[in-house]
Design a protein around this motif. Structure first.
Motif, short mmCIF file in Angstrom:
data_model
loop_
_atom_site.label_atom_id
_atom_site.label_comp_id
_atom_site.label_asym_id
_atom_site.label_seq_id
_atom_site.Cartn_x
_atom_site.Cartn_y
_atom_site.Cartn_z
N LEU A 1 0.85 -1.18 0.00
CA LEU A 1 0.00 0.00 0.00
C LEU A 1 0.90 1.24 0.00
O LEU A 1 1.74 1.41 0.88
CB LEU A 1 -0.90 0.01 1.23
N GLN A 2 0.72 2.12 -0.97
CA GLN A 2 1.57 3.31 -1.09
C GLN A 2 0.85 4.53 -0.53
O GLN A 2 -0.26 4.84 -0.94
CB GLN A 2 1.94 3.55 -2.55
N VAL A 3 1.50 5.17 0.43
CA VAL A 3 0.97 6.40 1.02
C VAL A 3 2.04 7.48 0.96
O VAL A 3 3.22 7.20 0.70
CB VAL A 3 0.52 6.17 2.48
N ARG A 4 1.64 8.71 1.22
CA ARG A 4 2.58 9.82 1.32
C ARG A 4 2.39 10.50 2.67
O ARG A 4 1.24 10.75 3.09
CB ARG A 4 2.36 10.83 0.19
N VAL B 1 -12.22 -9.16 8.72
CA VAL B 1 -11.65 -7.82 8.79
C VAL B 1 -11.91 -7.12 7.46
O VAL B 1 -11.61 -7.65 6.39
CB VAL B 1 -10.13 -7.87 9.06
N HIS B 2 -12.49 -5.96 7.52
CA HIS B 2 -12.77 -5.18 6.31
C HIS B 2 -11.47 -4.54 5.86
O HIS B 2 -11.05 -3.50 6.37
CB HIS B 2 -13.83 -4.11 6.61
N TYR B 3 -10.79 -5.16 4.87
CA TYR B 3 -9.48 -4.65 4.47
C TYR B 3 -9.58 -3.28 3.82
O TYR B 3 -8.63 -2.50 3.85
CB TYR B 3 -8.75 -5.64 3.56
N GLY B 4 -10.72 -2.96 3.23
CA GLY B 4 -10.91 -1.61 2.69
C GLY B 4 -10.88 -0.57 3.78
O GLY B 4 -10.30 0.51 3.63
N MET B 5 -11.51 -0.89 4.91
CA MET B 5 -11.51 0.03 6.04
C MET B 5 -10.11 0.17 6.64
O MET B 5 -9.69 1.26 7.02
CB MET B 5 -12.51 -0.44 7.11
N VAL C 1 -5.21 3.56 7.43
CA VAL C 1 -3.77 3.79 7.27
C VAL C 1 -3.53 5.04 6.44
O VAL C 1 -2.65 5.87 6.76
CB VAL C 1 -3.11 2.57 6.61
N MET C 2 -4.30 5.22 5.38
CA MET C 2 -4.14 6.40 4.54
C MET C 2 -4.51 7.68 5.30
O MET C 2 -3.86 8.72 5.15
CB MET C 2 -4.99 6.25 3.27
N LYS C 3 -5.54 7.60 6.12
CA LYS C 3 -5.94 8.75 6.93
C LYS C 3 -4.84 9.12 7.91
O LYS C 3 -4.54 10.31 8.12
CB LYS C 3 -7.22 8.44 7.68
N LEU C 4 -4.20 8.13 8.52
CA LEU C 4 -3.08 8.37 9.42
C LEU C 4 -1.96 9.07 8.68
O LEU C 4 -1.40 10.07 9.16
CB LEU C 4 -2.58 7.05 10.02
N ALA C 5 -1.60 8.56 7.51
CA ALA C 5 -0.49 9.11 6.74
C ALA C 5 -0.75 10.56 6.35
O ALA C 5 0.16 11.40 6.37
CB ALA C 5 -0.24 8.26 5.50
N ARG D 1 -1.33 -0.10 14.90
CA ARG D 1 -2.47 0.24 15.74
C ARG D 1 -3.72 0.51 14.88
O ARG D 1 -4.82 0.05 15.21
CB ARG D 1 -2.13 1.47 16.58
N ALA D 2 -3.55 1.23 13.78
CA ALA D 2 -4.68 1.55 12.91
C ALA D 2 -5.26 0.28 12.27
O ALA D 2 -6.48 0.14 12.14
CB ALA D 2 -4.23 2.52 11.82
#
Length: 295
Positions: A10-13, A52-56, A61-65, A83-84
């Protein structure tokens, strides 16, 4: 053994780092997460509510990033990712996270952090409700599942890994005549093994008193390798381990040295070793390094 829900690459910035430039520029981080849980109910009823809803998990994770999290180190960010992920569902028992920053080092593929955390590690308890009541059968099953989740961590139960992948350096290496005249490119990967605190990991620890960083280790290894002219990859691997442990005070290190030009019809030949500070505390350890020069 628990089932797994996996998010791979999963790629985040996000903003990470200590200096002023890093605090202003978004950096790419590539994340792989494995959430240990049971999919038995989802498999039986064919409903996502039993898993586990992997989309959620991805969205969290993206929201954290993208948030103004204020985290400095990749290590602390990786723990927050854990944790997320596990907080998406109460059925998650543990989570494995491997976060890599491909822009962390100029001459390396990436710097990364690899961790394994149980729900109890992250939240101080196995359940969301500390007053939860279970009958004896459920309690026995839960205890067994939790024990299995702890064991599934393997060596990561007691240590975290900081990885420098494919540090590309040029040096004189080899026994052939032409190899003594021309530098060759080597790909060097380092895995720094750090012991986890016995007091648990509840909360994010963004500051450490350790004397090294992955940049310091990479710089010391780079300076040493580019000045050497070993005949064998074995001797060079031991010298790299000695430099990281002696000069940077790294407690334990796995070194992998790849020589792409060694075998015509193979991607590379390689040597991989693991050394700790104890291996260089006596003259015998130094002797083993010298001995490998004659291989």
């Amino acid at each position: 053994m628990a089932d797994k829900i996996i998010l791979r690459d999963l790629q985040v910035r996000t903003i990470l780092g200590n200096d002023s430039w890093e605090r202003k520029k978004l950096q790419p981080v590539v994340i792989t997460a494995e959430i240990h849980t049971s999919i038995a109910m989802a498999g039986k009823e064919d409903k996502l509510t039993g898993s586990v809803h992997y989309g959620m998990a991805c969205k969290r994770v993206m929201k954290l990033a993208e948030s103004n999290h204020g985290i400095l180190s990749l290590e602390a960010f990786t723990e927050e990712v854990a944790r997320a992920c596990i907080d998406v569902t109460g059925s998650g028992l543990a989570v494995y996270v491997y976060a890599r920053n491909p822009r962390a080092l100029l001459h390396a593929e990436y710097a990364g952090v690899e961790i394994y955390r149980t729900r109890k590690d992250l939240f101080g308890s196995w359940t969301n409700d500390s007053t939860e009541e279970e009958n004896m059968q459920e309690a026995g099953s839960a205890i067994a599942a939790r024990a299995a989740a702890v064991d599934a961590g393997g060596v990561l139960k007691s240590e975290d890994n900081l990885v420098i992948k494919h540090l590309s350096l040029s040096t004189i290496i080899g026994i052939n005549l032409w190899e003594r005249h021309y530098k060759q490119v080597l790909n060097i990967s380092l895995t720094i093994h750090t012991a986890r605190s016995t007091e648990g990991t509840v909360g994010v620890h963004d500051k450490t008193s350790r004397p090294w960083t992955y940049r310091k280790v990479a710089d010391e290894v780079t300076e040493m390798v580019e000045k050497t002219s070993y005949r064998t990859v074995e001797a060079l691997a031991i010298a790299i381990a000695r430099t990281a442990i002696k000069q940077c005070k790294v407690p334990k290190l796995t070194v992998r040295v790849e020589k792409p030009s060694a075998v015509v019809f193979a991607a590379c030949s390689a040597v991989e070793i693991t050394r700790s500070i104890d291996d260089f505390s006596t003259s015998s350890a130094l002797t083993s390094g010298v001995a490998s020069l004659n291989l």
